[in-house]
Write a protein that holds these residues in place. Structure first.
Motif, PDB file in Angstrom:
ATOM      1  N   LYS A   1       2.745  -0.963  -6.667  1.00 30.08           N
ATOM      2  CA  LYS A   1       1.939  -1.699  -7.043  1.00 30.08           C
ATOM      3  C   LYS A   1       2.269  -3.189  -6.587  1.00 30.08           C
ATOM      4  CE  LYS A   1       0.409   0.916 -10.647  1.00 30.08           C
ATOM      5  NZ  LYS A   1       0.887   1.096 -12.032  1.00 30.08           N
TER       6      LYS A   1
ATOM      7  N   THR B   1      -0.536  -5.832   5.663  1.00 39.36           N
ATOM      8  CA  THR B   1      -1.235  -6.174   4.398  1.00 39.36           C
ATOM      9  C   THR B   1      -0.365  -7.009   3.358  1.00 39.36           C
ATOM     10  OG1 THR B   1      -2.179  -3.958   4.602  1.00 39.36           O
ATOM     11  CG2 THR B   1      -2.529  -5.014   2.370  1.00 39.36           C
TER      12      THR B   1
ATOM     13  N   GLU C   1       0.498  -1.367   6.238  1.00 28.02           N
ATOM     14  CA  GLU C   1       1.269  -1.667   5.133  1.00 28.02           C
ATOM     15  C   GLU C   1       2.045  -3.003   5.074  1.00 28.02           C
ATOM     16  OE1 GLU C   1       1.814   1.331   6.537  1.00 28.02           O
ATOM     17  OE2 GLU C   1       0.826   2.845   5.012  1.00 28.02           O
TER      18      GLU C   1
ATOM     19  N   SER D   1       0.734  -1.080   0.016  1.00 21.16           N
ATOM     20  CA  SER D   1      -0.048  -0.068   0.195  1.00 21.16           C
ATOM     21  C   SER D   1       1.077   1.280   0.121  1.00 21.16           C
ATOM     22  CB  SER D   1      -1.030   0.045   1.264  1.00 21.16           C
ATOM     23  OG  SER D   1      -1.016  -1.244   1.791  1.00 21.16           O
TER      24      SER D   1
END
Lengths: 203, 203
Positions: A118, A151, A148, A113
């Motif tokens: 990406k 994730t 982040e 993130s």
């Protein structure tokens, strides 16, 4: 400032480095100029060498010498069975310095993130390939304890679902020297949730 | 740490720069590596340029481009009548930035009593020559308010005795924003000794 273009240019470039501003850049430039042969020359040469010779390994993301095989993922002397997945090379250096982990590293090159980053920019596909190809029995996800980082860890865990490798992540809890009164709620929550037994009922 | 020699060498060199240690050097190296074309390449080139092109002027001690005349002492466009004598190029830069002085600079290259620094290493003889040769009416001694700086100023004053130039030194007293309770005795002493009249008895 002196009206010599090279000096101005050098101050400008050095000011761009992390933790340095125009003032410290000037101090550094003066030190450089006063040590021409001990500092400027070797620094210019080493930078040119690094520019020419040091590349990121396409497979594991660590830095490697252009001319030789990657000392991390193509290491034929040591056969490890564990891969430690980190976000950046700085993380690899920290873990290496601590001497706590013996195995391969895999450097993602960021988190999912983070701005402009990406999934495709991160070396996740090559991690899955490494796991399949090499004889790996454990992937340790050592991404940061940030949204982040977590994730990204979750996404990697998902990507590795179809392989038969064990996936672990670093424990969360009190940092060494952490004082309870100064800890944030998230850390306290993790520390309570992951509490470890030291004496059972029957002792 | 990574076992790439160039990187280790670069970290070692950068740690030698003022204000930087191994940790900040590593952070800088990572930033460099992540910005190969924007940072490493221009930095290597600029350092090589500085090494090749920038020298100290033999006459006035400032930095000058190898190929051109010294913009300080051989400036033919501006004809100044004052020389400001400083210890280091950093001092020259500070005074230039303040825009407080219009004239030539003369950079000694240190002070007399600093470690290993002898009178002969300082550009004192060439200062006397400049004063004799050029049309100079004032030499401003802007050496530091330290024992070494003042010793050096005294020695220069002595060296200029046989010329007919006016010699001045910077005022000593309260720095702007200086709070009396925090000042050292030496500064207070100077401030009292050099106090300036704001109203006479007869007003």
């Amino acid at each position: 400032m002196q009206s010599i273009n090279e000096i101005e240019e050098l101050v400008k470039l050095i000011s761009k480095l992390p933790g340095l501003g125009p003032k410290s850049a000037k101090r550094i430039v003066l030190k450089l100029i006063n040590n021409r042969d001990e500092l400027i020359k070797p620094l210019a040469n080493t930078l040119a060498q690094v520019y020419k010779n040091v590349v990121r390994c396409n497979l594991c993301g660590t830095l490697k010498s252009n001319s030789t095989a990657c000392s991390n993922c193509e290491d034929t002397k040591n056969k490890f069975t564990k891969i430690c997945v980190v976000e950046d090379i700085a993380d690899q250096w920290s873990i290496e310095n601590s001497n706590i982990f013996q195995g391969y590293f895999h450097i993602l090159g960021g988190t999912i993130s983070s701005v402009g980053q990406k999934k495709e920019d991160l070396l996740i596909n090559s991690l899955v390939e490494r796991v399949k190809k090499d004889n790996i029995d454990e992937v340790i996800l050592a991404t940061s304890a940030t949204v982040e980082g977590q994730t990204t860890a979750f996404y990697i865990q998902d990507s590795l679902k179809k392989t038969y490798v064990k996936v672990t992540k670093l424990a969360q809890g009190l940092p060494v020297g952490g004082e309870i009164e100064n800890l944030d709620d998230g850390t306290l929550f993790s520390a309570f949730k992951n509490r470890t037994g030291i004496k059972s009922n029957s002792d």
